[in-house]
Write a protein that holds these residues in place. Structure first.
Motif, PDB file in Angstrom:
ATOM      1  N   VAL A 185       9.128   9.312  18.823  1.00 26.92           N
ATOM      2  CA  VAL A 185      10.201   9.476  18.138  1.00 26.92           C
ATOM      3  C   VAL A 185      10.558   8.337  17.337  1.00 26.92           C
ATOM      4  O   VAL A 185      10.774   8.211  15.967  1.00 26.92           O
ATOM      5  CB  VAL A 185      11.635  10.044  18.866  1.00 26.92           C
ATOM      6  N   LEU A 186      10.612   7.096  17.903  1.00 23.10           N
ATOM      7  CA  LEU A 186      10.732   5.928  17.597  1.00 23.10           C
ATOM      8  C   LEU A 186       9.758   5.432  16.423  1.00 23.10           C
ATOM      9  O   LEU A 186      10.073   4.816  15.308  1.00 23.10           O
ATOM     10  CB  LEU A 186      10.877   4.752  18.633  1.00 23.10           C
ATOM     11  N   TRP A 239      10.157   7.376  13.216  1.00 22.99           N
ATOM     12  CA  TRP A 239      11.254   6.872  12.304  1.00 22.99           C
ATOM     13  C   TRP A 239      10.846   5.689  11.577  1.00 22.99           C
ATOM     14  O   TRP A 239      11.052   5.405  10.457  1.00 22.99           O
ATOM     15  CB  TRP A 239      12.630   6.441  13.178  1.00 22.99           C
ATOM     16  N   MET A 240      10.082   4.811  12.341  1.00 28.81           N
ATOM     17  CA  MET A 240       9.473   3.627  11.890  1.00 28.81           C
ATOM     18  C   MET A 240       8.525   3.822  10.811  1.00 28.81           C
ATOM     19  O   MET A 240       8.559   3.132   9.755  1.00 28.81           O
ATOM     20  CB  MET A 240       9.199   2.555  13.061  1.00 28.81           C
ATOM     21  N   TYR A 252       8.489   6.282   8.790  1.00 28.86           N
ATOM     22  CA  TYR A 252       9.127   6.560   7.600  1.00 28.86           C
ATOM     23  C   TYR A 252       9.863   5.503   6.747  1.00 28.86           C
ATOM     24  O   TYR A 252       9.730   5.446   5.476  1.00 28.86           O
ATOM     25  CB  TYR A 252      10.277   7.707   7.866  1.00 28.86           C
ATOM     26  N   VAL A 253      10.399   4.997   7.599  1.00 31.11           N
ATOM     27  CA  VAL A 253      10.828   3.343   7.054  1.00 31.11           C
ATOM     28  C   VAL A 253       9.948   2.591   6.386  1.00 31.11           C
ATOM     29  O   VAL A 253      10.015   2.040   5.322  1.00 31.11           O
ATOM     30  CB  VAL A 253      11.394   2.359   8.211  1.00 31.11           C
TER      31      VAL A 253
END
Length: 196
Positions: free
Chosen positions: A154-155, A158-159, A161-162
């Protein structure tokens, strides 16, 4: 300067690509494959810092090393992203954004170097930040398990996508820097055609 210690370390990042891909074909449990691939990626990615440090320390910098180093980085990142897409751990559009940007900016830098304006698109803080986020996101997605109480997948998602947002931002930034040169060259070519 093809076989200095720093250059050999750079070559290892290219050699690492089939090894990391091959791990996922080993007849072992998935958590172990994930762990091996993650450790390999981190170790090989660390050579990016180490080969530059050694090149400066041993006074073994070279034009070939300066060329090969970013190529090895891009190969390692792009191959890892393709593996993650194949494993359904990364979105294909994210991979296309990151890989497409690398191709576009590499071509832009080559063209700017040919016209003697390479300093205009030299690596800056935004590019380094994008790379750092990528280099954290990819091993998290490769690991794909619980890590210190956090869900690494999950982390990592998100990263990544960043990282894609930073990738687009940095591409726009570099294109903006290069635009005056692009426009000037286009005007010169257009003027030459008009005179004919």
């Amino acid at each position: 300067m093809f076989w200095t210690l720093p250059t050999i370390m750079t070559w290892t990042r290219i050699v690492a690509i089939p090894l990391i891909v091959g791990v996922f074909y080993l007849p072992i449990a998935e958590p172990m494959r994930n762990l091996i691939a993650t450790v390999m990626f981190i170790v090989f990615a660390a050579t990016d810092w180490l080969d530059g440090f050694l090149a400066r320390k041993l006074n073994q910098t070279s034009a070939f090393g300066a060329f090969l180093d970013p190529v090895a980085d891009k190969f390692l990142v792009c191959a890892s992203l393709l593996v993650l897409v194949h494993l359904n751990r990364a979105d294909v559009f994210v991979a296309l954004i990151i890989i497409g940007r690398e191709i576009a900016i590499s071509a832009l830098r080559e063209w700017m170097a040919q016209i003697g304006a390479s300093r205009s698109v030299a690596v800056n803080f935004l590019g380094k930040l994008k790379t750092m986020v990528q280099m954290i996101a990819i091993p998290l997605l490769l690991f794909h398990d619980s890590l210190f109480g956090f869900d690494a997948s999950v982390l990592g998602a998100w990263m990544i996508y960043v990282a894609a947002v930073l990738t687009l931002w940095s591409m726009i930034y570099y294109m903006k820097l290069a635009w005056p040169q692009i426009r000037e060259r286009a005007n010169v070519v257009s003027g030459a055609r008009t005179q004919k």
